[in-house]
Design a protein around this motif. Structure first.
Motif, PDB file in Angstrom:
ATOM      1  N   THR A 241       0.714  -1.173  -0.012  1.00  0.00           N
ATOM      2  CA  THR A 241       0.007   0.069  -0.098  1.00  0.00           C
ATOM      3  C   THR A 241       0.890   1.198  -0.006  1.00  0.00           C
ATOM      4  N   THR A 242       0.422   2.303  -0.755  1.00  0.00           N
ATOM      5  CA  THR A 242       1.081   3.469  -0.647  1.00  0.00           C
ATOM      6  C   THR A 242       0.132   4.776  -0.217  1.00  0.00           C
ATOM      7  N   SER A 243       0.769   5.634   0.027  1.00  0.00           N
ATOM      8  CA  SER A 243      -0.100   6.717   0.305  1.00  0.00           C
ATOM      9  C   SER A 243      -0.511   7.647  -0.667  1.00  0.00           C
ATOM     10  N   LEU A 244      -1.307   8.802  -0.335  1.00  0.00           N
ATOM     11  CA  LEU A 244      -1.805   9.707  -1.511  1.00  0.00           C
ATOM     12  C   LEU A 244      -0.534  10.314  -2.294  1.00  0.00           C
ATOM     13  N   ASN A 245       0.678  10.537  -1.646  1.00  0.00           N
ATOM     14  CA  ASN A 245       1.750  11.112  -2.350  1.00  0.00           C
ATOM     15  C   ASN A 245       2.648   9.924  -2.791  1.00  0.00           C
ATOM     16  N   GLY A 246       2.090   8.789  -2.948  1.00  0.00           N
ATOM     17  CA  GLY A 246       3.029   7.513  -3.532  1.00  0.00           C
ATOM     18  C   GLY A 246       4.088   6.991  -2.658  1.00  0.00           C
ATOM     19  N   ASP A 247       3.894   7.441  -1.048  1.00  0.00           N
ATOM     20  CA  ASP A 247       4.979   7.016  -0.448  1.00  0.00           C
ATOM     21  C   ASP A 247       4.651   5.389   0.266  1.00  0.00           C
ATOM     22  N   PRO A 248       5.756   4.624   0.199  1.00  0.00           N
ATOM     23  CA  PRO A 248       5.500   3.302   0.545  1.00  0.00           C
ATOM     24  C   PRO A 248       5.018   3.259   2.191  1.00  0.00           C
ATOM     25  N   LEU A 249       4.257   2.662   2.448  1.00  0.00           N
ATOM     26  CA  LEU A 249       3.631   2.430   3.865  1.00  0.00           C
ATOM     27  C   LEU A 249       4.048   1.200   4.518  1.00  0.00           C
ATOM     28  N   ASP A 250       4.136   1.277   5.946  1.00  0.00           N
ATOM     29  CA  ASP A 250       4.836   0.136   6.705  1.00  0.00           C
ATOM     30  C   ASP A 250       3.370  -0.839   7.061  1.00  0.00           C
ATOM     31  N   SER A 251       3.433  -1.520   8.118  1.00  0.00           N
ATOM     32  CA  SER A 251       2.790  -2.621   8.442  1.00  0.00           C
ATOM     33  C   SER A 251       1.467  -2.097   8.916  1.00  0.00           C
ATOM     34  N   MET A 252       1.193  -1.149   9.683  1.00  0.00           N
ATOM     35  CA  MET A 252      -0.043  -0.524  10.083  1.00  0.00           C
ATOM     36  C   MET A 252      -0.319   0.665  10.179  1.00  0.00           C
ATOM     37  N   TYR A 253      -1.573   1.196  10.337  1.00  0.00           N
ATOM     38  CA  TYR A 253      -1.961   2.332  10.817  1.00  0.00           C
ATOM     39  C   TYR A 253      -2.029   2.794  12.102  1.00  0.00           C
ATOM     40  N   ARG A 254      -1.372   3.653  12.795  1.00  0.00           N
ATOM     41  CA  ARG A 254      -1.387   3.914  14.059  1.00  0.00           C
ATOM     42  C   ARG A 254      -0.339   5.432  14.408  1.00  0.00           C
TER      43      ARG A 254
END
Length: 388
Positions: free
Chosen positions: A138-151
């Motif tokens: 999953t990536t952010s709105l800006n295309g940043d790679p995201l880690d394992s969880m939303y917190r």
């Protein structure tokens, strides 16, 4: 059979007639519905954050928030990234961070860090700590790679409630996990902080961007993303009523709106909201978005609406601070007004900023009771400080 058929035809005609009347009434109601003007005055230098405004701190921050405390100090907070985190790409906080941080200043020019004042690991309730799993890749709105969880904790606001002599720290969680209110147990802005009763077990508000407003009579309200309000109990332990929508003068097609903020000026309630401007085919700009992938965003603007009653109805919105979205207003020791800024990197406007996601403030003024940047005051203020 003929009588039965006649009755059926009459019944059908009656239903069609009623449907037509209801439709006409609805059309008349729609025609009578007042709407706000969606035109965005992009290019108006009198409404745009002046180019003299620079970051006050070299700290990655979104949703900058500043207030003047009863001790004469200014306090600054905002959405931050974990200081020690290593990023694959640009710094961000779309997935997780470690808590809430605070800075203090005697004059808005010189800032000292007060460190982390609320921590997920040390201070959060179980529901706040839990987080929410992110699908790999999953990536952010800006295309940043995201880690394992939303917190991550976003958009914090620090409020001193004069009538109760209490400090409240309000923030929200990413990943659609809601908002919460904390109270200082020491009577100091740096805490420590604990959850109020209303959000010990769950979010007090089920969306983001929660804030607070204390009225002249000492009554405190929670203001939520992006059109909601609820009165708090006198002891500030919970809401005293369900959240309800403000009565507003909307755009003819409401776009995504965020960063809600409420204050008062000349005896009237001022509802500030943040809207993205987008270009139109005729070279102009509008706040009526298509809300489709790939849509070109331009600037992140503050719009304002006014009401004599806190719940509304609020009059037509007007553009007030172009490029200054998700802000708050505060008054300094001399009673002059200011707004916060954080240089949003999204949209076309983000490309012109030397730095993005940094805290700043801009002097503002009320002309004929309408809010706008104070260009002269901004030039004077930033000429006296080193913002390198």
């Amino acid at each position: 059979m003929t009588d039965m058929l006649t009755k059926r035809i009459k019944f059908i005609l009656l239903i069609l007639c009623l449907s037509y009347c209801i439709g006409c009434a609805q059309n008349q109601q729609d025609k009578g519905q007042p709407f706000s003007d969606p035109r965005a005055p992009i290019g108006d230098s009198l409404l745009t954050v002046p180019s003299t405004v620079k970051p006050l701190l070299d700290v990655w921050m979104r949703d900058t928030y500043v207030m003047l405390g009863p001790d004469g100090s200014y306090y600054l907070t905002g959405t931050t990234a974990s200081p020690e985190r290593k990023f694959d790409g640009q710094m961000h906080c779309w997935d997780y961070n470690d808590g809430l941080y605070l800075w203090r200043s005697p004059d808005l020019k010189h800032w000292e860090s007060m460190g982390r004042i609320w921590s997920f690991d040390e201070d959060a309730a179980a529901w706040q700590k839990a987080g929410k799993l992110i699908k790999k890749g999953t990536t952010s709105l800006n295309g940043d790679p995201l880690d394992s969880m939303y917190r991550a904790v976003w958009a914090p606001e620090l409020h001193y409630i004069k009538s109760k002599k209490k400090w409240l720290l309000i923030a929200c969680l990413n990943g659609n996990q809601g908002s919460f209110v904390l109270e200082s147990t020491s009577g100091k802005p740096e805490g420590p902080y604990r959850n109020i009763k209303g959000n010990e077990q769950h979010a007090i508000f089920d969306n983001i961007d929660l804030g607070a407003f204390e009225d002249d009579d000492g009554q405190v309200y929670l203001i939520g993303h992006n059109h909601y309000i609820a009165r708090m109990k006198d002891d500030l332990s919970d809401v005293a009523e369900p959240f309800k929508r403000f009565k507003e003068t909307p755009y003819s097609k409401e776009p995504y709106i965020e960063g809600v903020w409420l204050t008062k000026h000349h005896g009237k309630y001022q509802l500030l909201q943040t809207v993205w401007s987008v270009p139109t085919s005729n070279g102009q700009y509008t706040y009526l978005r298509k809300e489709k992938p790939g849509e070109q965003l331009h600037s992140y603007d503050v719009v304002v609406a006014e009401s004599a009653n806190i719940y509304g109805p609020y009059g037509p919105r007007y553009p007030a601070i172009l490029e200054g979205g998700h802000n708050n207003l505060f008054q300094d020791k001399d009673g002059d007004w200011w707004s916060t800024v954080f240089f949003n990197p999204r949209g076309v406007m983000g490309k012109k900023f030397v730095q993005t996601c940094r805290p700043a403030v801009v002097p503002v003024k009320w002309e004929r009771n309408r809010l706008k940047p104070d260009r002269k005051a901004a030039a004077d203020f930033y000429s006296t400080i080193n913002t390198k």
